[in-house]
Design an enzyme around this catalytic site. Structure first.
Site, PDB file in Angstrom:
ATOM      1  CG  HIS A 199      -0.188   0.026   2.534  1.00 31.40           C
ATOM      2  ND1 HIS A 199       0.354   1.179   3.080  1.00 31.40           N
ATOM      3  CD2 HIS A 199       0.113  -0.967   3.406  1.00 31.40           C
ATOM      4  CE1 HIS A 199       0.940   0.902   4.216  1.00 31.40           C
ATOM      5  NE2 HIS A 199       0.817  -0.404   4.449  1.00 31.40           N
TER       6      HIS A 199
ATOM      7  CD  GLU B 174       1.716  -5.853   8.250  1.00 33.28           C
ATOM      8  OE1 GLU B 174       1.987  -7.065   8.140  1.00 33.28           O
ATOM      9  OE2 GLU B 174       2.428  -4.944   7.778  1.00 33.28           O
TER      10      GLU B 174
END
Length: 215
Positions: A11, A84
């Site tokens: 990201h 994550e």
């Protein structure tokens, strides 16, 4: 041979990346620089054949994926398996705060002890299994095609290790840049590495891309 090409992308940048603050599963949006990085990644991939765009369901990854998908009229398919690592009570803390508040746990984290997890969090063995299973599931849907997977530093770290046979405790010598483009091949036998850390599309940025594996 049944194979799928994967464009694995971290990201764009967030304010917490700048602060070295652990995000984990906390849903932090992209900052202005991160939005710019997402647009540049989309532009860099404009001529690539892409069958599908997959993303973590966290906003920082999803927004990055949306920029890539929108450029070619594709939807973004979210998958929690691309999230994550869960850092439990470390989340929301800076690296310095963790080292000050929990020095023994900070040492275990730094040494990459495989079965260590911060209280309420996820250990590296569980993370590796989750990522391997998720990538297998998604890539198997697209034999002979190329897909995008937008995720996080910890996810990309696992993908590199799986593709190169690196041990889970091996010191990291590769970068995990925000909005970097990484290329992998998947077959039912596993992953292999094609190219890593392409950040040419970000070279006119005044600041160097951040490289963290934990947010």
């Amino acid at each position: 041979m049944q194979l799928t090409r994967i464009l694995a992308i971290r990201h764009g940048e967030t304010a917490w990346n700048r602060d070295t603050r652990i995000q984990g599963h906390i849903d932090i949006p992209l900052n202005e620089r991160g939005l710019w990085q997402a647009r540049r990644a989309a532009e860099a991939l404009r001529d690539e054949p892409i069958a599908a765009v997959y993303s973590s369901d966290l906003a920082r990854a999803h927004t990055t994926a949306q920029a890539i998908a929108a450029a070619r009229g594709l939807p973004v398919h979210t998958h929690a398996g691309l999230r994550e690592r869960h850092f439990g009570r470390f989340e929301g803390k800076t690296w310095n705060e963790i080292e000050t508040g929990w020095p023994d746990e900070a040492l275990a984290w730094r040494k990459r002890v495989p079965d260590f997890a911060p209280e309420g969090g996820e250990n590296l063995l569980t993370l590796r299994e989750r990522i391997a299973n998720t990538v297998h599931e998604l890539a198997a849907r697209h034999p002979g095609e190329q897909v995008v997977m937008v995720a996080h530093g910890g996810v990309l770290d696992v993908l590199y290790r799986l593709a190169t046979g690196q041990d889970i405790q091996a010191p990291r010598t590769w970068t995990l840049d925000n909005a970097g483009i990484n290329r992998l091949l998947w077959t039912p036998e596993g992953l292999s590495l094609v190219g890593w850390a392409d950040i040419g599309h970000l070279q006119d940025d005044a600041d160097a891309p951040l490289d963290e594996s934990t947010t």
